[in-house]
Design a protein around this motif. Structure first.
Motif, PDB file in Angstrom:
ATOM      1  N   LYS A 189     162.039  57.187  63.144  1.00 41.64           N
ATOM      2  CA  LYS A 189     161.072  58.288  63.184  1.00 41.64           C
ATOM      3  C   LYS A 189     161.691  59.576  63.709  1.00 41.64           C
ATOM      4  CE  LYS A 189     156.979  55.414  63.607  1.00 41.64           C
ATOM      5  NZ  LYS A 189     155.812  55.049  64.413  1.00 41.64           N
ATOM      6  N   ALA A 190     162.613  59.452  64.668  1.00 45.22           N
ATOM      7  CA  ALA A 190     163.267  60.644  65.226  1.00 45.22           C
ATOM      8  C   ALA A 190     164.065  61.367  64.141  1.00 45.22           C
ATOM      9  CB  ALA A 190     164.188  60.249  66.382  1.00 45.22           C
ATOM     10  N   LEU A 191     164.734  60.598  63.278  1.00 48.07           N
ATOM     11  CA  LEU A 191     165.497  61.190  62.178  1.00 48.07           C
ATOM     12  C   LEU A 191     164.565  61.902  61.194  1.00 48.07           C
ATOM     13  CD1 LEU A 191     168.100  61.629  60.515  1.00 48.07           C
ATOM     14  CD2 LEU A 191     167.707  59.382  59.502  1.00 48.07           C
ATOM     15  N   LEU A 192     163.502  61.226  60.806  1.00 49.98           N
ATOM     16  CA  LEU A 192     162.570  61.834  59.849  1.00 49.98           C
ATOM     17  C   LEU A 192     161.934  63.112  60.416  1.00 49.98           C
ATOM     18  CD1 LEU A 192     160.806  58.671  58.389  1.00 49.98           C
ATOM     19  CD2 LEU A 192     162.635  60.038  57.359  1.00 49.98           C
ATOM     20  N   GLN A 193     161.598  63.110  61.702  1.00 48.52           N
ATOM     21  CA  GLN A 193     161.030  64.298  62.336  1.00 48.52           C
ATOM     22  C   GLN A 193     162.026  65.448  62.330  1.00 48.52           C
ATOM     23  OE1 GLN A 193     157.940  64.873  63.292  1.00 48.52           O
ATOM     24  NE2 GLN A 193     158.500  66.952  63.883  1.00 48.52           N
ATOM     25  N   LYS A 194     163.294  65.155  62.658  1.00 52.88           N
ATOM     26  CA  LYS A 194     164.338  66.188  62.695  1.00 52.88           C
ATOM     27  C   LYS A 194     164.593  66.745  61.294  1.00 52.88           C
ATOM     28  CE  LYS A 194     167.600  68.204  65.209  1.00 52.88           C
ATOM     29  NZ  LYS A 194     167.357  69.017  66.380  1.00 52.88           N
ATOM     30  N   VAL A 195     164.601  65.881  60.288  1.00 55.86           N
ATOM     31  CA  VAL A 195     164.806  66.324  58.904  1.00 55.86           C
ATOM     32  C   VAL A 195     163.674  67.265  58.496  1.00 55.86           C
ATOM     33  CG1 VAL A 195     164.817  65.539  56.495  1.00 55.86           C
ATOM     34  CG2 VAL A 195     166.195  64.344  58.193  1.00 55.86           C
ATOM     35  N   LYS A 196     162.454  66.927  58.897  1.00 53.94           N
ATOM     36  CA  LYS A 196     161.304  67.782  58.576  1.00 53.94           C
ATOM     37  C   LYS A 196     161.440  69.145  59.260  1.00 53.94           C
ATOM     38  CE  LYS A 196     156.944  66.250  57.898  1.00 53.94           C
ATOM     39  NZ  LYS A 196     155.665  65.604  58.243  1.00 53.94           N
ATOM     40  N   GLU A 197     161.882  69.142  60.523  1.00 54.15           N
ATOM     41  CA  GLU A 197     162.068  70.388  61.265  1.00 54.15           C
ATOM     42  C   GLU A 197     163.153  71.268  60.649  1.00 54.15           C
ATOM     43  OE1 GLU A 197     163.039  69.407  65.290  1.00 54.15           O
ATOM     44  OE2 GLU A 197     161.165  68.314  65.612  1.00 54.15           O
ATOM     45  N   LEU A 198     164.185  70.619  60.099  1.00 50.29           N
ATOM     46  CA  LEU A 198     165.331  71.355  59.553  1.00 50.29           C
ATOM     47  C   LEU A 198     165.271  71.498  58.030  1.00 50.29           C
ATOM     48  CD1 LEU A 198     168.117  69.622  61.681  1.00 50.29           C
ATOM     49  CD2 LEU A 198     167.019  71.823  62.110  1.00 50.29           C
ATOM     50  N   SER A 199     164.088  71.425  57.463  1.00 56.77           N
ATOM     51  CA  SER A 199     163.953  71.475  56.003  1.00 56.77           C
ATOM     52  C   SER A 199     164.440  72.790  55.401  1.00 56.77           C
ATOM     53  CB  SER A 199     162.504  71.216  55.590  1.00 56.77           C
ATOM     54  OG  SER A 199     161.671  72.237  56.120  1.00 56.77           O
ATOM     55  N   HIS A 200     164.532  73.833  56.215  1.00 55.31           N
ATOM     56  CA  HIS A 200     165.001  75.135  55.734  1.00 55.31           C
ATOM     57  C   HIS A 200     166.526  75.203  55.613  1.00 55.31           C
ATOM     58  CE1 HIS A 200     165.247  75.350  60.091  1.00 55.31           C
ATOM     59  NE2 HIS A 200     166.157  76.318  59.944  1.00 55.31           N
ATOM     60  N   LEU A 201     167.247  74.232  56.186  1.00 59.62           N
ATOM     61  CA  LEU A 201     168.717  74.221  56.150  1.00 59.62           C
ATOM     62  C   LEU A 201     169.232  73.467  54.930  1.00 59.62           C
ATOM     63  CD1 LEU A 201     169.540  73.431  59.895  1.00 59.62           C
ATOM     64  CD2 LEU A 201     169.604  75.648  58.750  1.00 59.62           C
ATOM     65  N   ALA A 202     170.495  73.680  54.634  1.00 62.28           N
ATOM     66  CA  ALA A 202     171.152  72.937  53.560  1.00 62.28           C
ATOM     67  C   ALA A 202     171.300  71.472  53.973  1.00 62.28           C
ATOM     68  CB  ALA A 202     172.530  73.534  53.278  1.00 62.28           C
ATOM     69  N   ARG A 207     173.844  69.421  53.994  1.00 68.68           N
ATOM     70  CA  ARG A 207     175.018  69.150  54.819  1.00 68.68           C
ATOM     71  C   ARG A 207     174.772  69.569  56.268  1.00 68.68           C
ATOM     72  NH1 ARG A 207     179.883  67.685  53.229  1.00 68.68           N
ATOM     73  NH2 ARG A 207     179.407  68.202  51.090  1.00 68.68           N
ATOM     74  N   GLU A 208     174.159  70.714  56.459  1.00 69.79           N
ATOM     75  CA  GLU A 208     173.867  71.201  57.811  1.00 69.79           C
ATOM     76  C   GLU A 208     172.815  70.324  58.483  1.00 69.79           C
ATOM     77  OE1 GLU A 208     174.200  73.254  61.262  1.00 69.79           O
ATOM     78  OE2 GLU A 208     175.517  73.357  59.526  1.00 69.79           O
ATOM     79  N   THR A 209     171.824  69.884  57.725  1.00 71.77           N
ATOM     80  CA  THR A 209     170.802  68.985  58.264  1.00 71.77           C
ATOM     81  C   THR A 209     171.435  67.686  58.741  1.00 71.77           C
ATOM     82  OG1 THR A 209     169.131  69.920  56.785  1.00 71.77           O
ATOM     83  CG2 THR A 209     168.641  67.782  57.755  1.00 71.77           C
ATOM     84  N   ALA A 210     172.330  67.118  57.933  1.00 72.52           N
ATOM     85  CA  ALA A 210     173.010  65.875  58.308  1.00 72.52           C
ATOM     86  C   ALA A 210     173.832  66.075  59.580  1.00 72.52           C
ATOM     87  CB  ALA A 210     173.908  65.401  57.164  1.00 72.52           C
ATOM     88  N   THR A 211     174.508  67.204  59.684  1.00 67.13           N
ATOM     89  CA  THR A 211     175.306  67.505  60.874  1.00 67.13           C
ATOM     90  C   THR A 211     174.417  67.628  62.100  1.00 67.13           C
ATOM     91  OG1 THR A 211     176.930  68.669  59.513  1.00 67.13           O
ATOM     92  CG2 THR A 211     176.949  69.133  61.874  1.00 67.13           C
ATOM     93  N   GLN A 212     173.310  68.324  61.987  1.00 74.95           N
ATOM     94  CA  GLN A 212     172.386  68.508  63.104  1.00 74.95           C
ATOM     95  C   GLN A 212     171.740  67.196  63.549  1.00 74.95           C
ATOM     96  OE1 GLN A 212     171.739  71.346  64.890  1.00 74.95           O
ATOM     97  NE2 GLN A 212     173.415  72.224  63.720  1.00 74.95           N
ATOM     98  N   CYS A 213     171.691  66.220  62.630  1.00 75.12           N
ATOM     99  CA  CYS A 213     171.124  64.904  62.966  1.00 75.12           C
ATOM    100  C   CYS A 213     172.181  63.952  63.520  1.00 75.12           C
ATOM    101  CB  CYS A 213     170.454  64.301  61.739  1.00 75.12           C
ATOM    102  SG  CYS A 213     168.949  65.189  61.255  1.00 75.12           S
ATOM    103  N   GLY A 214     173.413  64.437  63.644  1.00 73.86           N
ATOM    104  CA  GLY A 214     174.467  63.640  64.269  1.00 73.86           C
ATOM    105  C   GLY A 214     175.333  62.853  63.312  1.00 73.86           C
ATOM    106  N   TYR A 215     175.223  63.089  62.030  1.00 76.91           N
ATOM    107  CA  TYR A 215     176.006  62.348  61.040  1.00 76.91           C
ATOM    108  C   TYR A 215     177.305  63.085  60.737  1.00 76.91           C
ATOM    109  CZ  TYR A 215     172.258  59.111  60.719  1.00 76.91           C
ATOM    110  OH  TYR A 215     171.346  58.139  61.049  1.00 76.91           O
TER     111      TYR A 215
END
Length: 128
Positions: free
Chosen positions: A20-33, A35-43
């Motif tokens: 759920k934490a990942l899905l919430q973060k992805v939703k918050e960062l939906s404006h980013l590309a 690759r940047e979203t994956a980086t911000q999520c720790g991948y």
């Protein structure tokens, strides 16, 4: 390092987000590309040369898992040959039936067969 870079680095988690934490973060960062979203999520992965790269494959797998999509891990790890149900006669005239077929049929070492020749086919009949 600019103020934006230091803020971005501060928000990258040390361990990749999941569930759920990942899905919430992805939703918050939906404006980013992506690759940047994956980086911000720790991948992220660091290569032997010390270069940091985004782990998009791991990110996508984690997002699918978080959404409840189960991936078949066994097919991914066992990348051996699969049975094609075709055989080819070798140059020396021999016809080889591979281990994939014998394993699928549950045959053991020493099992014998009778060969029945047809017009355009060969039947192997297991002896009892």
């Amino acid at each position: 390092m600019s103020k934006v870079d230091s803020v971005a680095e501060a928000t990258i988690p040390t361990a990749p987000l999941t569930g759920k934490a990942l899905l919430q973060k992805v939703k918050e960062l939906s404006h980013l590309a992506k690759r940047e979203t994956a980086t911000q999520c720790g991948y992220v992965k660091t290569t032997k040369a010390g270069v940091t790269r985004t782990d998009l494959s791991g990110f996508y797998d984690a997002v699918l898992t978080a959404k409840g999509v189960k991936l078949d891990e066994t097919s991914r790890d066992n990348r051996g040959k699969t049975a094609t149900y075709k055989a080819t006669v070798h140059k020396n005239g021999q016809l080889l039936i591979g281990a994939a077929y014998t394993k699928e049929m549950g045959l053991k070492e020493g099992d014998t067969f009778s060969i029945k020749l047809g017009y355009k086919h060969i039947h192997l009949v297991q002896d009892s």
